[in-house]
Write a protein that holds these residues in place. Structure first.
Motif, mmCIF file in Angstrom:
data_model
loop_
_atom_site.group_PDB
_atom_site.id
_atom_site.type_symbol
_atom_site.label_atom_id
_atom_site.label_comp_id
_atom_site.label_asym_id
_atom_site.label_seq_id
_atom_site.Cartn_x
_atom_site.Cartn_y
_atom_site.Cartn_z
ATOM 1 N N UNK A 1 -11.903 1.030 18.065
ATOM 2 C CA UNK A 1 -13.337 1.189 17.840
ATOM 3 C C UNK A 1 -13.831 0.248 16.757
ATOM 4 N N UNK B 1 -19.744 -1.533 2.973
ATOM 5 C CA UNK B 1 -19.015 -0.512 2.204
ATOM 6 C C UNK B 1 -18.459 -1.036 0.888
ATOM 7 N N UNK C 1 0.074 4.851 3.216
ATOM 8 C CA UNK C 1 -1.106 4.510 4.022
ATOM 9 C C UNK C 1 -1.706 5.740 4.687
ATOM 10 N N UNK D 1 0.869 -1.178 0.000
ATOM 11 C CA UNK D 1 0.000 0.000 0.000
ATOM 12 C C UNK D 1 0.904 1.226 0.000
ATOM 13 N N UNK E 1 -5.025 -0.278 4.981
ATOM 14 C CA UNK E 1 -4.606 0.893 5.776
ATOM 15 C C UNK E 1 -5.356 0.935 7.110
ATOM 16 N N UNK E 2 -6.641 0.612 7.080
ATOM 17 C CA UNK E 2 -7.414 0.595 8.330
ATOM 18 C C UNK E 2 -6.948 -0.541 9.240
ATOM 19 N N UNK F 1 -15.275 8.616 6.784
ATOM 20 C CA UNK F 1 -15.381 7.163 6.808
ATOM 21 C C UNK F 1 -14.375 6.499 7.734
ATOM 22 N N UNK F 2 -13.730 7.280 8.597
ATOM 23 C CA UNK F 2 -12.802 6.677 9.547
ATOM 24 C C UNK F 2 -13.542 6.217 10.800
ATOM 25 N N UNK F 3 -13.032 5.172 11.470
ATOM 26 C CA UNK F 3 -13.551 4.865 12.815
ATOM 27 C C UNK F 3 -13.368 6.091 13.709
ATOM 28 N N UNK F 4 -14.305 6.293 14.640
ATOM 29 C CA UNK F 4 -14.339 7.529 15.425
ATOM 30 C C UNK F 4 -13.031 7.796 16.171
ATOM 31 N N UNK F 5 -12.352 6.744 16.621
ATOM 32 C CA UNK F 5 -11.156 6.975 17.435
ATOM 33 C C UNK F 5 -9.906 7.268 16.613
ATOM 34 N N UNK F 6 -10.038 7.385 15.310
ATOM 35 C CA UNK F 6 -8.893 7.774 14.482
ATOM 36 C C UNK F 6 -8.924 9.262 14.128
ATOM 37 N N UNK G 1 -4.015 7.491 2.454
ATOM 38 C CA UNK G 1 -5.275 6.727 2.317
ATOM 39 C C UNK G 1 -6.191 7.039 3.501
ATOM 40 N N UNK G 2 -5.599 7.059 4.704
ATOM 41 C CA UNK G 2 -6.415 7.346 5.896
ATOM 42 C C UNK G 2 -6.917 8.796 5.881
ATOM 43 N N UNK H 1 -13.753 12.032 3.945
ATOM 44 C CA UNK H 1 -15.066 11.529 3.537
ATOM 45 C C UNK H 1 -15.912 11.127 4.735
ATOM 46 N N UNK I 1 -6.934 -8.910 -0.265
ATOM 47 C CA UNK I 1 -6.104 -9.230 -1.440
ATOM 48 C C UNK I 1 -6.788 -10.259 -2.327
ATOM 49 N N UNK J 1 -6.869 1.956 15.472
ATOM 50 C CA UNK J 1 -8.238 2.028 15.963
ATOM 51 C C UNK J 1 -8.608 0.793 16.768
ATOM 52 N N UNK K 1 -9.933 8.903 3.664
ATOM 53 C CA UNK K 1 -11.083 8.319 4.367
ATOM 54 C C UNK K 1 -11.620 9.314 5.392
#
Lengths: 304, 164
Positions: B113, B20, A86, A83, B105-106, A98-103, A89-90, A96, B87, B111, A93
């Motif tokens: 959460x 998603x 990264x 990737x 990346x996630x 679209x991230x988890x709240x804790x990020x 990419x985050x 938009x 992948x 996180x 997100x």
């Protein structure tokens, strides 16, 4: 590069390795099934080569051996399909929504101090808790089946010893650049003051709160009762005129005079985007206008 | 006789990926019983392994998330699985390379959460029996029955989350 994969391009090789790694972990996973002609033979050669590189016996099927094989396949997978950037990419997100709240990095509008005064630090803690441990989250905005980013609402219910003081904490935010989540407002919806919030969507909760504590306003001459949400406006030009007040009252001498405005909390959110089908520019906005004096009086009534 | 409800505990991220990136199609390991320990010993359901029990998985995962346990066996396992799945889906054309990069990346982010547990509550009447696949004994964690649904649709189940 594993020689068993030499004849394949990196995209195909990554698929073979991914399915092999899934098979090592769980043969019952349908995603582990070989899909290409001859892939079973390639998989056998792949495993043999990995076993040899790890100095594992051909008949070692112990959990430790399988775990090491899986990890080796994961390393090969990372090499085949890395990737790039990264963090970017985050960031995308995050923009938009679209991230988890804790990020997200939570940024709170300092204007809210006027409402919470000496309770400000405690309220900041509560906002962080509601966002990171929300009972519910909801996103509003331009038509986007995944995650609109005009406004993100977070709600968490707080109950204590006296049901009269129980409330739903509703935090109104907007995602922005650099993974920031901008908190524009945080309201306490006391169960006995804002009716019928249980089971309501977070948008409905916000509307009901506005119905109790809001004031009328105009956007471009059109009057609204404390709240408006307008989506899918053609184009991306957004220039609005918001007017609040202009109410009159009768003074002690019987004259019509302008009515003094209470302290107000005005929030204005905008979003620009594009129609998913046509690519045409579209925009959206949401406006709320709350009588801060009336809301503060409710806080005092509930023990502040 | 099978009960009227099927249960499946999953990390919230699994649900988010399905919504998603996979047009809402969920893959789920499902069980007739939420808590196998509440069943009588000697029954088939009572022989379900703790690692396959929706209640046990929910409890353990919730503890690991609250405790931010970097050695969580469950969470580390999920991370490996979803990276491999991303992948595999990309290679199969089910998702784009951008989608795959977002998932990876996630997975590498900090996180907690996204790993909180959610429970799928699936009315059995909504699922044709042919779509509930019994898992062979060799692939099960213990004697108790385990099943899979490969193509659970959003309208066929409810997602619930216990208050933290």
């Amino acid at each position: 590069m594993i020689s068993a994969l030499a004849e394949f391009d990196s995209h195909t090789a990554a698929g073979i390795v991914a399915r092999a790694a899934l098979a090592v972990e769980d043969e019952a996973n349908p995603a582990a099934l070989a899909t290409l002609p001859g892939e079973d033979r390639v998989r056998d050669r792949l495993f043999a080569e990995v076993r040899a590189s790890l100095e594992l016996a051909p008949n070692d099927w112990s959990p430790m051996a399988m775990s090491r094989i899986g990890d080796a396949l994961d390393q090969e997978l990372d090499a085949l399909s890395p990737v790039e950037n990264e963090q970017r990419v985050l960031d995308e997100l995050g923009k938009r929504g679209e991230l988890p709240a804790d990020l997200y990095r939570i940024v709170i509008d300092e204007g809210m101090r006027n409402i919470y005064a000496k309770h400000w630090l405690a309220e900041v803690d509560r906002i962080h808790k509601t966002i990171k441990k929300a009972d519910r989250e909801e996103s509003l905005g331009l038509e986007n089946p995944v995650e609109p980013s005009l406004v993100k609402l977070f709600a968490r219910h707080y109950a204590g010893g006296n049901p009269y003081h129980d409330y739903t904490h509703l935090v109104v935010t907007q995602p922005g650049d650099n993974r920031q989540l901008y908190v524009a407002a945080a309201w306490r919806l006391y169960t006995f003051s804002v009716p019928h919030v249980e089971g309501a969507s977070l948008l409905d909760m916000l509307k009901r709160f506005c119905a109790v504590y809001g004031v009328k306003f105009k956007v471009d001459g059109i009057e609204h009762e404390a709240f408006t949400l307008t989506l899918n406006i053609p184009g991306e030009e957004m220039s609005f005129k918001v007017e609040v007040g202009a109410q009159t009252m009768t003074d002690s001498k019987g004259r019509r005079v302008p009515k003094p405005l209470p302290a107000l909390s005005l929030s204005f959110f905008t979003e620009r985007g594009a129609d998913r089908a046509t690519g045409a520019a579209r925009s959206a906005y949401m406006v709320t206008c709350i009588n801060s004096d009336k809301y503060k009086a409710a806080l005092v009534e509930h023990g502040w | 006789m099978p009960g009227p409800i099927l249960y499946s505990t999953n990390p919230w991220f699994a649900h988010d990926i399905a919504v998603r990136y996979l047009n809402g199609v969920h893959f789920a390991w499902v069980s007739d019983h939420f808590d196998a320990t509440a069943l009588a010993r000697g029954t088939a359901g009572g022989a379900t392994a703790p690692s396959s029990s929706p209640c046990e998985i929910y409890t353990r995962l919730a503890q690991d998330v609250v405790g931010e346990d970097t050695h969580s066996f469950l969470i580390n396992g999920y991370k490996k699985t979803f990276k491999r799945l991303a992948r595999a889906w990309e290679a199969a054309g089910a998702i784009s390379s951008t989608d795959s990069a977002e998932i990876v990346a996630l997975l590498r982010s900090h996180s907690w959460h996204m790993w909180r547990p959610v429970l799928y509550v699936i009315p059995r009447s909504a699922i044709h029996p042919a779509r509930i696949h019994a898992v062979a004994r060799a692939a099960r964690a213990a004697y108790g029955p385990e099943n899979q649904i490969l193509d659970l649709q959003p309208h066929e189940f409810d997602v619930i989350e216990f208050k933290r």
